[in-house]
Enzyme design. Structure first.
Site, PDB file in Angstrom:
ATOM      1  N   CYS A  78     102.233  68.287  50.530  1.00 51.16           N
ATOM      2  CA  CYS A  78     101.909  68.881  49.223  1.00 51.16           C
ATOM      3  C   CYS A  78     103.017  69.779  48.690  1.00 51.16           C
ATOM      4  O   CYS A  78     103.258  69.809  47.489  1.00 51.16           O
ATOM      5  CB  CYS A  78     100.639  69.707  49.311  1.00 51.16           C
ATOM      6  SG  CYS A  78      99.454  69.089  50.467  1.00 51.16           S
TER       7      CYS A  78
ATOM      8  N   THR B 240     107.023  73.732  56.877  1.00 53.57           N
ATOM      9  CA  THR B 240     105.945  72.800  57.199  1.00 53.57           C
ATOM     10  C   THR B 240     106.429  71.356  57.147  1.00 53.57           C
ATOM     11  O   THR B 240     106.950  70.921  56.127  1.00 53.57           O
ATOM     12  CB  THR B 240     104.795  73.009  56.183  1.00 53.57           C
ATOM     13  OG1 THR B 240     104.295  74.313  56.355  1.00 53.57           O
ATOM     14  CG2 THR B 240     103.685  72.005  56.374  1.00 53.57           C
TER      15      THR B 240
ATOM     16  N   GLU C  69     105.844  73.477  62.123  1.00 54.35           N
ATOM     17  CA  GLU C  69     106.756  74.245  61.275  1.00 54.35           C
ATOM     18  C   GLU C  69     108.085  74.409  61.998  1.00 54.35           C
ATOM     19  O   GLU C  69     108.108  74.406  63.227  1.00 54.35           O
ATOM     20  CB  GLU C  69     106.181  75.637  60.974  1.00 54.35           C
ATOM     21  CG  GLU C  69     105.410  75.721  59.673  1.00 54.35           C
ATOM     22  CD  GLU C  69     103.960  75.278  59.796  1.00 54.35           C
ATOM     23  OE1 GLU C  69     103.428  75.303  60.910  1.00 54.35           O
ATOM     24  OE2 GLU C  69     103.370  74.894  58.769  1.00 54.35           O
TER      25      GLU C  69
ATOM     26  N   CYS D 108      93.200  71.876  50.390  1.00 57.05           N
ATOM     27  CA  CYS D 108      93.311  71.271  51.723  1.00 57.05           C
ATOM     28  C   CYS D 108      92.448  72.012  52.725  1.00 57.05           C
ATOM     29  O   CYS D 108      91.892  71.412  53.649  1.00 57.05           O
ATOM     30  CB  CYS D 108      94.766  71.250  52.191  1.00 57.05           C
ATOM     31  SG  CYS D 108      95.436  72.899  52.562  1.00 57.05           S
TER      32      CYS D 108
ATOM     33  N   GLU E  84      98.116  80.134  58.481  1.00 56.11           N
ATOM     34  CA  GLU E  84      98.664  79.401  57.334  1.00 56.11           C
ATOM     35  C   GLU E  84      97.858  79.686  56.070  1.00 56.11           C
ATOM     36  O   GLU E  84      98.407  79.772  54.977  1.00 56.11           O
ATOM     37  CB  GLU E  84      98.719  77.901  57.606  1.00 56.11           C
ATOM     38  CG  GLU E  84      99.431  77.169  56.468  1.00 56.11           C
ATOM     39  CD  GLU E  84      99.708  75.720  56.763  1.00 56.11           C
ATOM     40  OE1 GLU E  84      98.730  74.959  56.865  1.00 56.11           O
ATOM     41  OE2 GLU E  84     100.880  75.350  56.883  1.00 56.11           O
TER      42      GLU E  84
HETATM   43 FE1  SF4 Z   1      99.347  70.735  51.997  1.00 66.94          FE
HETATM   44 FE2  SF4 Z   1      97.655  72.549  52.815  1.00 66.94          FE
HETATM   45 FE3  SF4 Z   1      99.638  71.833  54.403  1.00 66.94          FE
HETATM   46 FE4  SF4 Z   1     100.178  73.284  52.261  1.00 66.94          FE
HETATM   47  S1  SF4 Z   1      98.917  73.925  54.013  1.00 66.94           S
HETATM   48  S2  SF4 Z   1     101.261  71.419  52.889  1.00 66.94           S
HETATM   49  S3  SF4 Z   1      98.653  72.521  50.816  1.00 66.94           S
HETATM   50  S4  SF4 Z   1      97.969  70.534  53.733  1.00 66.94           S
HETATM   51 FE    FE Z   2     101.060  75.425  53.849  1.00 68.24          FE
END
Ligand code: SF4
Ligand code: FE
Length: 475
Positions: free
Chosen positions: A98, A185, A251, A292, A440
């Site tokens: 995302c 990420t 990460e 998410c 997160e």
């Molecule tokens: Fe996507 Fe959620 Fe991961 Fe951010 S934390 S990249 S919004 S899945």
């Molecule tokens: Fe994130």
């Protein structure tokens, strides 16, 4: 669009410089520590069909993966929230794609705005890059968070000038950059790294106002794998002790050790007055993306109801009430994410942008709700959630029968099923899955104080005072 297998093959062709546990990782694809996170991104390819996961490119008119799409309407923004919830519930983790989508949308807005004011040609360059991303169906890692050093000091004031990623020098064909981006990420599952500034910049910080995209295996980029709680369970062979059997997140600390970026990949270079806009837009898009976590909440609620049944307490009124409370809180996240999408509007570039105030409200809820859900899940699961023996002991010829006997709850459910769901709850609330669900949620897309600052800035307090004063006759 790429298939899941084509995606994995495309990663195999990359050769990034990666370190983990003090050793160079020569093969990212197939590494047991990285595979679960790669599987989560691969799911974005696997599920790419239908109107939720795909869209029509405004550049080519072709069907593309929605993670590479530029929002053309509020309906697109709403579908994005739905896609993120769906993916969160399907993978039970961070599926990592995302932030790249949010960076693409941000740059489609901001490069256009810079060009309008400064007469530059960034938007044209960006659209060329975007076309490539869409045609090749690529994963982009959005690299925003700098090391930041002494938090009291601005980028140009730091004792070490590399605490924020910056332009070291300009060459005829491009720029050379140095610095680091933290908490990246899905960096190792990405084809491209899109770098954006991490904060508003002043004139003296102009070398730090830089945005560009580079292939993830570009010379000078070094990845240092970030640890998560109980992460080495992934190295114990295939057991249900990992909790989530298929998916995970990761990460990295990503170092830019004098990386050359050709001009056609540079989307901002020293236009410091646009850094604030870029940060605000990216943050708002990504705060919307935290739908998410409602998807991950779906998994945790499902696991909690299941363990309540296995423990024989599902009919207890306080348990039923806690399940309602978990749903109420979880849906609040999704309501907020949908609201900021429905209230979105077109920017001058034509790209649709969320309602920023509501996006910040979404994310501020996300800094709290998963912690509350985790607390209730642990309460209902019982202390056994952190004391359950390993799968290997369940299979052991000497002690297996005792594990099986004493890990039983209700008589008609085998102990193994109960142990599996306990492990899932453990993973999501204290284990490696919790890294993607709790801290997160707190810090991803910005820490709570960042949202509070934006709320204070954007809310119309004067209008509220006018409404109150009129009703009581002050004005
Ligand atoms: Fe996507 Fe959620 Fe991961 Fe951010 S934390 S990249 S919004 S899945
Ligand atoms: Fe994130």
């Amino acid at each position: 669009m790429k298939t899941r297998q084509q995606y994995i093959e495309s990663l195999r062709r990359l050769n990034p410089e990666v370190y983990m546990f003090g050793e160079r990782v020569t093969s990212v694809v197939g590494h047991p520590m990285i595979t679960p996170s790669m599987n989560a991104v691969a799911a974005t390819y696997e599920l790419a069909q239908g109107d939720i996961m795909t869209a029509t490119s405004h550049l080519t008119g072709k069907r593309i993966n929605r993670f590479t799409h530029i929002h053309q309407s509020t309906a697109d923004l709403v579908t994005k929230s739905r896609m993120e919830r769906l993916m969160g519930a399907y993978t039970g983790t961070c599926f990592q794609r995302c932030a790249g989508m949010d960076a693409l949308n941000t740059l489609s807005v901001v490069t256009y705005d810079i060009d309008r004011k400064r007469g530059t040609r960034y938007n044209e360059r960006f659209l060329k890059f975007l076309r490539y991303v869409q045609e090749e169906d690529l994963v982009c890692d959005a690299a925003m968070t700098d090391a930041k050093g002494d938090r009291r000091l601005r980028p140009a004031e730091q004792a070490d000038p590399d605490m924020y990623t910056h332009v070291v020098r300009e060459e005829k064909d491009g720029i050379v950059v140095r610095g680091a981006k933290l908490h990246q990420t899905g960096a190792l599952n990405s084809h491209e790294i899109i770098v954006v500034p991490t904060r508003a910049m002043r004139e003296e910080d102009r070398d730090y106002a830089v945005s560009f995209a580079v292939p993830s295996d570009t010379k000078g980029i070094i990845y240092i794998y970030g640890r998560q709680p109980s992460d080495t369970r992934k190295l114990e062979g295939k057991t249900f002790d990992v909790g989530n059997l298929y998916y995970g997140g990761h990460e990295c600390l990503v170092v830019f050790d004098d990386v050359f970026v050709p001009w056609e990949r540079v989307f901002m270079c020293r236009e410091h007055e646009f850094a604030a806009e870029l940060v605000e837009k990216f943050a708002s898009y990504h705060r919307q993306s935290y739908a998410c976590k409602a998807g991950m909440g779906d998994v945790l609620i499902g696991a909690t109801q299941t363990i309540a049944e296995y423990n024989g307490i599902a009919d207890a009124p306080h348990v039923k009430d806690k399940i309602v409370e978990m749903n109420h809180l979880n849906e609040t996240i999704f309501c907020c994410s949908l609201a900021c999408a429905y209230e979105g509007a077109a920017e001058p570039s034509g790209t649709y942008y969320v309602n920023s105030l509501m996006a910040n409200i979404t994310k501020l809820h996300v800094t709290r709700v998963p912690y509350e859900l985790a607390r209730m899940a642990q309460e209902i699961a019982g202390g056994v959630v952190v004391t359950v023996p390993s799968e290997k002991d369940l299979r052991d010829p000497r002690v297996g029968k005792f594990v099986e006997k004493y890990m039983m709850g209700v008589a008609d459910v085998p102990a193994e099923k109960r142990m599996r769901v306990l492990r899932l709850i453990e993973g999501l609330t204290v284990g490696s899955g919790a890294a993607c669900y709790l801290p997160e949620s707190m810090h991803g897309a910005g820490s709570p104080q960042a949202q509070r600052i934006m709320i204070a800035r954007q809310v119309n307090l004067a209008a509220k005072q006018t409404a109150a004063r009129r009703l009581c006759g002050i004005d």
